[in-house]
Structure formats: structure tokens, C-alpha cells
Design an enzyme around this catalytic site. Structure first.
Site, short mmCIF file in Angstrom:
data_model
loop_
_atom_site.label_atom_id
_atom_site.label_comp_id
_atom_site.label_asym_id
_atom_site.label_seq_id
_atom_site.Cartn_x
_atom_site.Cartn_y
_atom_site.Cartn_z
N GLU A 1 0.84 -1.21 0.00
CA GLU A 1 0.00 0.00 0.00
C GLU A 1 0.87 1.25 0.00
OE1 GLU A 1 -2.67 1.36 -0.42
OE2 GLU A 1 -4.41 0.39 0.47
N ASP A 2 0.29 2.34 -0.50
CA ASP A 2 0.98 3.62 -0.45
C ASP A 2 0.85 4.26 0.93
OD1 ASP A 2 -1.74 3.96 -0.77
OD2 ASP A 2 -1.60 5.44 -2.38
N ASP B 1 -4.62 5.34 6.05
CA ASP B 1 -5.23 6.50 6.70
C ASP B 1 -6.22 5.97 7.75
OD1 ASP B 1 -6.42 8.85 7.41
OD2 ASP B 1 -7.02 9.47 5.42
N PHE C 1 -2.36 15.89 4.46
CA PHE C 1 -2.63 15.32 3.14
C PHE C 1 -1.36 15.38 2.31
CE2 PHE C 1 -4.13 15.06 -1.18
CZ PHE C 1 -5.03 14.01 -1.08
N ARG D 1 1.00 12.24 -8.95
CA ARG D 1 1.52 10.88 -8.76
C ARG D 1 2.95 10.72 -9.27
NH1 ARG D 1 -2.82 7.59 -7.27
NH2 ARG D 1 -4.78 7.97 -8.35
P1 IMP Z 1 -7.95 4.48 4.16
O1 IMP Z 1 -8.96 3.45 3.73
O2 IMP Z 1 -8.58 5.64 4.86
O3 IMP Z 1 -6.81 3.89 4.96
O4 IMP Z 1 -7.38 5.15 2.83
C1 IMP Z 1 -6.41 4.55 2.06
C2 IMP Z 1 -6.34 5.14 0.66
O5 IMP Z 1 -6.78 6.51 0.62
C3 IMP Z 1 -4.89 5.15 0.22
O6 IMP Z 1 -4.54 3.94 -0.40
C4 IMP Z 1 -4.84 6.34 -0.69
O7 IMP Z 1 -5.17 5.97 -2.02
C5 IMP Z 1 -5.89 7.30 -0.16
N1 IMP Z 1 -5.28 8.34 0.72
C6 IMP Z 1 -5.37 8.42 2.06
N2 IMP Z 1 -4.68 9.48 2.54
C7 IMP Z 1 -4.14 10.09 1.44
C8 IMP Z 1 -3.28 11.25 1.28
O8 IMP Z 1 -2.87 11.96 2.23
N3 IMP Z 1 -2.92 11.55 -0.01
C9 IMP Z 1 -3.34 10.82 -1.08
N4 IMP Z 1 -4.11 9.73 -0.96
C10 IMP Z 1 -4.52 9.37 0.29
#
Ligand code: IMP
Length: 185
Positions: free
Chosen positions: A99-100, A103, A152, A165
Site C-alpha cells: 500500500e501507499d 489512513d 494530506f 503521482r
Molecule cells: P484508508 O482506507 O482511509 O486507509 O485510505 C487509504 C487510501 O486513501 C490510500 O490507499 C490512498 O489511495 C488514499 N489516501 C489516504 N490518505 C491520502 C493522502 O494523504 N494523499 C493521497 N491519498 C490518500
């Protein structure tokens, strides 16, 4: 640096990312020394991270790029997320999700549940970034690159409204969570 309406500043430089990627890969090379894991990079966000990471992975492995699709379900909860693009059986395999960023952890929670349902042998997660405020849903991320504040970020695969990206470093903007823009998975 400006992307659309937002001002971003440097958070993590290319050389720091490279160093961290190498350290993370070494950990996996040693932990999985006698295994042949299947890496599942989650597109689009982890395309750059997974490419760099896998260049330093020296154990035998398979790589299968997948996507999480969101669509409106019939249930009242609205969005249902599911894995798409999987072309091989993961039965009895050691899976490493790439994963990148983590959050809320919701994306991962769904994914891990879905993968366990496929009869996998083990499921672990590597994420380049994790927000400190991440309300992880009982999901342990075994390999984390950088813990960041609740800001962010864009660059190195991560986008703001589809942009950024391609940036080689990671940049942040001081947004409060309430104002968080939608990013595309
Ligand atoms: P989660 O389900 O809230 O953990 O969100 C995960 C996904 O939301 C990541 O794989 C990202 O694609 C996107 N995401 C969450 N935070 C950011 C951020 O700060 N910048 C860009 N994409 C984000």
C-alpha cells in the site's frame, strides 16, 4: 509547489525514500527467506513504491497488481469496495499487500478479510506511509516506512484529484481532516 488550489511543501525527499525502501526490502528478504510470497500492490497509489521495493527484493516471489473498486451498493452503508484484477489463485499462499498509505485503515480491513476468505496461508501488509492518527481497524501493518502527521500528501504515487503521482518526492499540505480532499485510489 502548487497543485490546483492547494500549496504543498516538501515532506520526504527522494533519497530518504530510497533509503527506507531498501531497509524495508531487507526486512522482507530476511523474514521470507524460505518462502515464495505473492506481492499484491494496490493500484494506482502504490505503483512507484512497489516498483522500487521489488527491485530490492531478492527472494523468489510473484507479483500481481490489483485495484480496489468502489461502487454504490444496495445497502444503506453506501459504498462497497472489492478487489479486482486478481488473475491467479492465492490459495495457500503467503500474501504481502503493498500500500501507499494507511489512513483510516478501512481499505485494508476489507481487503484483508477478502483475502483471508480465499484460503491464503498468511496475509501481511507493507505501507510506505501511515498517518499517526490512523484509526486502524484491528489491522496490523507489519512493515511501515514513515509515520506522518494527519496531513494530506502527494507524490511518489499519491495523488490530489488525480494529479501529482509522478512527483519523485513526497509533499504535504496542512489541511485539517475535515477539509480533506477526495483522492482517487
Ligand atoms: P484508508 O482506507 O482511509 O486507509 O485510505 C487509504 C487510501 O486513501 C490510500 O490507499 C490512498 O489511495 C488514499 N489516501 C489516504 N490518505 C491520502 C493522502 O494523504 N494523499 C493521497 N491519498 C490518500
Amino acid at each position: 509547489m502548487k497543485i490546483k488550489d492547494l500549496e504543498f511543501e516538501l515532506l520526504i525527499a527522494e533519497h530518504e525514500i530510497n533509503q527506507k525502501v531498501r531497509t524495508l526490502a531487507e526486512g522482507i528478504n530476511s523474514d521470507y527467506a524460505d518462502k515464495t510470497p505473492v506481492f499484491l500492490p494496490i493500484l494506482n497509489g502504490s505503483f512507484m513504491f512497489s516498483a522500487d521495493l521489488l527491485k530490492v527484493i531478492s527472494i523468489p516471489c510473484r507479483i500481481s497488481f490489483v485495484k480496489i473498486s468502489s461502487y454504490s451498493g444496495t445497502s444503506s452503508t453506501g459504498q462497497i469496495k472489492t478487489l479486482i484484477g486478481l488473475e491467479e489463485s492465492l490459495f495457500n499462499q503467503d500474501i504481502i499487500i503493498v500500500e501507499d498509505i494507511v489512513d483510516t485503515g478501512l481499505t485494508l480491513q476489507r481487503l484483508v478479510e477478502e483475502l483471508r476468505g480465499l484460503g491464503t496461508k498468511s496475509v501481511e501488509v507493507i505501507s510506505l506511509l501511515r498517518k499517526k492518527t490512523a484509526r486502524e481497524k484491528e489491522i496490523s501493518v507489519k512493515y511501515v516506512g514513515f509515520e506522518i502527521e494527519n496531513e494530506f500528501v502527494v507524490g511518489y504515487g499519491l495523488d490530489y484529484d488525480g494529479l501529482g503521482r509522478n512527483l519523485i518526492d513526497i509533499y504535504k499540505t496542512d489541511l485539517q481532516e475535515v477539509d480533506k480532499p477526495d483522492s482517487q485510489v
